[in-house]
Write an enzyme that holds these catalytic residues in place. Structure first.
Site, PDB file in Angstrom:
ATOM      1  N   ASP A  16      42.463  32.275  39.488  1.00 19.09           N
ATOM      2  CA  ASP A  16      41.158  31.618  39.354  1.00 19.09           C
ATOM      3  C   ASP A  16      41.067  30.588  38.223  1.00 19.09           C
ATOM      4  OD1 ASP A  16      41.027  33.241  37.008  1.00 19.09           O
ATOM      5  OD2 ASP A  16      39.928  34.809  38.068  1.00 19.09           O
TER       6      ASP A  16
ATOM      7  N   ALA B 246      36.883  45.335  30.788  1.00 18.49           N
ATOM      8  CA  ALA B 246      37.648  44.356  30.006  1.00 18.49           C
ATOM      9  C   ALA B 246      36.733  43.517  29.115  1.00 18.49           C
ATOM     10  CB  ALA B 246      38.447  43.462  30.952  1.00 18.49           C
TER      11      ALA B 246
ATOM     12  N   GLY C 184      43.223  45.149  33.218  1.00 14.98           N
ATOM     13  CA  GLY C 184      42.534  44.906  34.493  1.00 14.98           C
ATOM     14  C   GLY C 184      43.453  44.669  35.662  1.00 14.98           C
ATOM     15  N   THR C 185      44.603  45.338  35.659  1.00  8.66           N
ATOM     16  CA  THR C 185      45.473  45.227  36.826  1.00  8.66           C
ATOM     17  C   THR C 185      45.778  46.615  37.365  1.00  8.66           C
ATOM     18  OG1 THR C 185      47.662  44.565  37.633  1.00  8.66           O
ATOM     19  CG2 THR C 185      47.456  44.831  35.263  1.00  8.66           C
TER      20      THR C 185
ATOM     21  N   CYS D 254      51.511  20.766  50.139  1.00 10.68           N
ATOM     22  CA  CYS D 254      51.884  20.277  51.474  1.00 10.68           C
ATOM     23  C   CYS D 254      53.022  21.142  52.030  1.00 10.68           C
ATOM     24  CB  CYS D 254      52.303  18.815  51.380  1.00 10.68           C
ATOM     25  SG  CYS D 254      53.035  18.196  52.915  1.00 10.68           S
TER      26      CYS D 254
ATOM     27  N   CYS E 166      39.550  22.130  58.372  1.00  9.73           N
ATOM     28  CA  CYS E 166      40.261  23.405  58.327  1.00  9.73           C
ATOM     29  C   CYS E 166      41.055  23.565  59.626  1.00  9.73           C
ATOM     30  CB  CYS E 166      39.303  24.580  58.222  1.00  9.73           C
ATOM     31  SG  CYS E 166      38.839  25.004  56.564  1.00  9.73           S
TER      32      CYS E 166
ATOM     33  N   HIS F 150      51.089  34.142  40.111  1.00 12.30           N
ATOM     34  CA  HIS F 150      50.776  34.080  41.542  1.00 12.30           C
ATOM     35  C   HIS F 150      50.185  32.737  41.952  1.00 12.30           C
ATOM     36  CE1 HIS F 150      50.569  38.789  41.789  1.00 12.30           C
ATOM     37  NE2 HIS F 150      51.780  38.327  41.629  1.00 12.30           N
TER      38      HIS F 150
ATOM     39  N   ASN G 279      41.770  49.371  31.281  1.00 10.54           N
ATOM     40  CA  ASN G 279      41.376  49.319  32.686  1.00 10.54           C
ATOM     41  C   ASN G 279      40.130  50.177  32.885  1.00 10.54           C
ATOM     42  OD1 ASN G 279      41.366  49.595  35.682  1.00 10.54           O
ATOM     43  ND2 ASN G 279      43.367  48.633  35.502  1.00 10.54           N
TER      44      ASN G 279
END
Ligand code: NAD
Length: 248
Positions: free
Chosen positions: A106, A233, A189-190, A129, A146, A121, A215
């Site tokens: 994010d 968190a 937080g994982t 592309c 889309c 990630h 967590n």
């Protein structure tokens, strides 16, 4: 001594710190965790139907629409107190002593000032592309089509790592170096179930590092860390950073 004080004591004694963050850090910014994002119209889908190369090949319009909606939601979210505290922490230690590895897509860490966050990630904010690999960070929100055709005649896919894909090699190299060199790793937080990041804490411990977890819930690594702090968190991280940066 309470868990926060114990964590602060460990961290103060360490030269090099690695943070591994996940979707829980952004929960209080209103960014849904992966499971929570599958609500409303999307409730009938399984993440495997939407977050794989096969899914994109089978139905590029559906997958593009899902990611474009998530991108729109993220654009309206703001970094929270946890992102801001992590940014202060990194600035105080400096890049040689502090590495932030994130599974989040994010960019809220970066918006809070953590410019060197390593994106394990990828990110929702960039499209790539399928033919040339060229990336585009400034496509309109929402996308006008889309799926979205690229100028080279391919399609734009989100520049994220899907299930079954490898992590970006440069991010993985940086992560490996930091994990093997650190004195402490802090997992925040994982859920510690998505590989390979799920193994990072064990990897660091095998190289002699201490481990701390923050967590809301227990995770598979909670019993294997030196200190496990249960809480939100956005509350725990600022309290910890305040203790760390306080001049006594
Ligand atoms: P996850 O959804 O598997 O786990 C989130 C963890 O955070 C859980 O253990 C949960 O108990 C905890 N949590 C929830 N709210 C919290 C809070 N307020 N404070 C502290 N902890 C809290 O997420 P993950 O471990 O990051 O891995 C899932 C995958 O989903 C990753 O690959 C990631 O790239 C992707 N993802 C990213 C985002 C994002 O960028 N914000 C959002 C959804 C999914």
């Amino acid at each position: 001594m309470n868990d926060l004080d114990r964590a602060a004591e460990i961290l103060r004694a360490c030269e090099r710190t690695v943070l591994l963050t996940g979707a829980g850090v952004s929960a209080e910014s209103g960014v849904p965790t992966f499971r929570d994002a599958l609500d409303g119209l999307w409730a009938k889908y399984d993440p495997m139907q939407l977050a794989t190369p096969q899914a994109f090949e089978a139905d590029p319009a559906l997958v593009t629409r899902w990611y474009d909606e998530r991108r729109r939601r993220v654009a309206s979210c703001e970094p929270n107190a946890a992102h801001r505290a992590i940014s202060r922490w990194g600035a105080a230690l400096g890049p040689d002593r502090f590495t932030l590895l994130t599974q989040n897509v994010d960019r809220l860490h970066q918006r809070a000032g953590s410019e060197n966050a390593v994106e394990l990630h990828g990110t929702l904010l960039v499209w790539r592309c399928t033919l040339t690999g060229e990336t585009a960070a400034d496509l309109p929100v929402p996308l006008p089509h889309c799926p979205m055709p690229s100028p080279a005649g391919g399609l734009y896919r989100p520049d994220v790592v899907w299930f079954g894909e490898s992590l970006p090699p440069e991010a993985m190299r940086t992560a490996a170096r930091a994990i093997e060199d650190c004195d402490v790793i802090v997992s925040i937080g994982t859920s510690a179930v998505v590989e390979p990041a799920a193994s990072f804490v064990a990897w660091a411990r095998n190289h002699g590092a201490a481990a701390i977890e923050i967590n809301r819930d227990a995770t598979p690594i909670s019993d294997a860390v030196d200190v496990s702090i249960r809480g939100l968190a956005a509350e725990i991280v600022p309290a910890l950073v305040e203790r760390l940066l306080r001049v006594d």
